[in-house]
Design a protein around this motif. Sequence first.
Motif: not given
Length: 1010
Positions: A782-801
């Motif tokens: 988790q400490s080194a590879a947390r960013n490996y799992y980014l995917h467009p389907d997480i964007l709706p969970l993110c504040p607009e700004e």
Amino acid sequence: MAIFWSLVCFSVFFVTIIFSKQMVNGIEVLARWISAFIKQDFSAYVDLDCSVNERTLMRKDGTMVTAIEFHGSSQIFGAEEYRAMVNDVSAFISNQMAGVGHDIQIVYQQDSGAESASIEKVLARSRATAERIGLQVDDVMAAEEEVLRRVVVDESIIVIVSTNLAALGNPELIMEERKERGDLARAQKLPPLGFAQNPIRIVEQLMTKHEPFCDEVMALFNRAGKMSASYMDTHDLISVVRRDILPNSTSYRYRPCLPGDKPPASTRNYGTRPWEDIYYPAIWTQACNKPLEEISKGGSEMVLVDGVYHGTVSIDLPPQSPERFENIMRRIRDLPFRVSFRLYNSGMSRFKLSHTLVQFLSFNPKSNNRAIKEAIEAIQEREKGNEARGEKPDPALGLSVTFTTWGAEEKKVLRNMQTISRAIQGWGGCDAMQGCGDPTDLFVSGLPALSATSPARYMLQSGSDVAKMLPLGRPASSWRDGAVVFTSEDGKMLPFQPGSGAQKAWVYLIFATMGSGKSVLLNTIEWGMCVAPGLQKLPMLLVIDVGESVSGLVSLVQSSLPSGRKDEVGYFKIKMSEEYAYNVFDLQLGFEFPHARDRDFLRNFLSIIATPAGQSQSAPMMSELMSLVVDEAYLQKSTRGTPSRYQKGVSAEIDEVIAKEGLSIDSQTTWRELTDDLFKRNRIKEAIMAQRYAVPTLQDIPSVLKSSTINDLFGRTAEGKDLIDIASVMINTAIRDWSFLSLPTRWDISNCRVVGIDLNDVKGHGASGAKQTAVMYAFAQQSAARNYYLHPDILPLCPEEYRDYHRGRIEEILAEVKGIVYDEFHNTAGIEGIRKIVSVDIREGRKWNIMTTLSSQMLDDFDKDAIDNATGIFILGANGNEGVVEKCRKTFGLSESAVDALREKVVEPGVGLSIFSMKSGVNTQVFRNHLSPIKMWAFSTTAEDKALRKLLYEAMPASEARKLLAKRFPKGGEFKAYVESERNNMTGNDDDGNVIRKVANEMIAEYRSK
């Protein structure tokens, strides 16, 4: 006069009877002599006329020619596979070559290491990647090429498929079409093209016969999981032929000029034949533009061209008991040679003249022709088949076979020819002939496609016997090039590229017993990721290890980067200290709740912590409890709950930025609000730091377990209360024992792209320690590879700004192939929670472009999920252990031939069995991993080697240091043995460091003296 002619006829008949033993041979010799006399320059020997399309050429007589590159067998070629191949080829011959119009030439070629062009070509894209991403590793690449040059035998197999005009069976149609084309040319007033390629001669009707036959041949040689082949572009075919003829003056980048390319518009003829000048030059001029000289010496004839002597030996007597091609190949493996098998259809009809002569002459009891007649009749019987005996028809083929060898020295080529002749004689009872007509004709006919026939002996052979002799059992790689180059046992290159598009996913399992070369293999694969073809920057690669195996790779990459980029690579030996404090509950910037993958990770992480020591599973319903705990923990810290308030003095760096930016802060300001303010001012680094205090930590979980939300659902029953109590005790124990996991994050390696994490100092011990080790594996991932799992389907969970910021990151990260390596995985001893975390990588890694590698000394550590989804399996160190072999058979479903290979061949370090699941099918091979002295020093993790390497890296460029180390101590373990030897001669105050420092000083002085 009538009496005179009667006497002449009687005399001829009488002489025929006496010399019947030699007559057939005499006719053949006369034909060869006439052939040699008529042909004069190279153009007379080349039948290719022009290009028809991107994969078809035409000969002067209208024959269509297509080349197929046969890559080899995709399976270990044992006795069972050999029998199946013979049956398949025999069936093809029976079904497809019993008629007229189709011929096949199969050309196998090998060169045992003198030239490095093929090796350079395989590694060229990796070299380009290293240069593009800024790695100064010319020494590593050059050393690898040198090692491969010593062991590699460059091989190729080309199948030439020909269809002549007889396949149409309608000469009137052919004449009509040619007349129409001639009329069209005259009507258009097209000038004569002279020696240039002339498309007017193409008989398009023949393509309707040729292309289906080519597809049948391709279907035979390209079958998923069995054999691999592909059509060759006509440019590639002519380039190959040119390099065969002119090896010293032809680059592998050479490309001929064919219709469809830009017309040459040259002035070869200085205006005497202008249309020939501007059209595509004749194929023979592009295949060879230097004179050929014929040389006769010692009863053997050779051809000299481009400073290379070429000598050809032909088979003069077919085998009595046909044998596998590998039997003769092994005898001449150290020689450069090319063998051409020409398979002519309707063998018996083409043999008719010789057969008739033999029948006529066989009444002489002293003649060998009687035996020849009986042999021909036996072949005729096999051609008919015998339904009563269950024998299928076995068509007779015409066969001619030539072996060509070459070299820079005339005497050496002559010796090679003699060696080949002896090898032929021991190959199933064949006999050889060094000289069979025109030597240039023999040489050219042995090259792929150039000529339609061969002056070598025309032999009659049953299709099944021909099939037994063909070179179709050579191992095939599923990659044409790659940053990793294994070889077969006998030196054929088997490139491999981890994380390539040739596979649907990338899940690699490495099973290796102790001392079998596992660490070297892992470093090789990891290095292959770092210089993978096409990379624009260093890959995102995480290696989790219990030990220092990865430190050598990290040192190699880090030392090869420019000084301002060293922080892109890091090796970290984890300690249980605040220096390595990391909060697994951290979120992506701006998020208040974890996305699905992070939520699953946290549930499994807490379940591991809640697993009693010595057990592999947590209590029933614990996973469900932890799911609710994760949700509640974030809810309490969110804007819908009670968010954490900013406290001055927690982070001096953040306090300083607040003052510089003039941010308005009061007692009600939350860390979440501060994060938003810093982000708006483009203070990304500080916003990330501030958010670390806005999220839950492990210390918050005990209070979450006491919340009404948890107790209302789980606290209604005695079992539920016990579950909460167990979880609370376990988590409080973890906070006490692993305090660095319960603090806000301080250990930030977000700039690192290649990361090696050593858990040796934080792993547990014994059966009860497996839980701690599993927790540490999860923490490292988790400490080194947390960013490996980014995917467009997480964007709706993110504040607009925040979405534009994350959208750019996601696009960049998702496009990259990322790697996670779990080494020494047996240390987790089957703890369920860590298996679930890794299982997400295995099952869903393709979604995130993640390559997952598990390495273990125990087969049981690979669960069903890993085995079922594996796309690459490496087995090392079976050592003939029957228990291990049988377990591998059952676990991986190995064939009998693969099992035999494990018993007999996978018995020394560096030799293994690979099983790749490709888009094109499964590929199973025995491979050998070669390590150059420079790579050995780069990867070494022994204390003595590391100390000396470090001293030299500090004193000179890393590449120069590796060269000196490899020169003085080229063998693995050599320096360690030297240090131990010197230590035995030490006086009282000496120590190991003095020995290492002394050697370092000597080598530094050597470098500075240059």
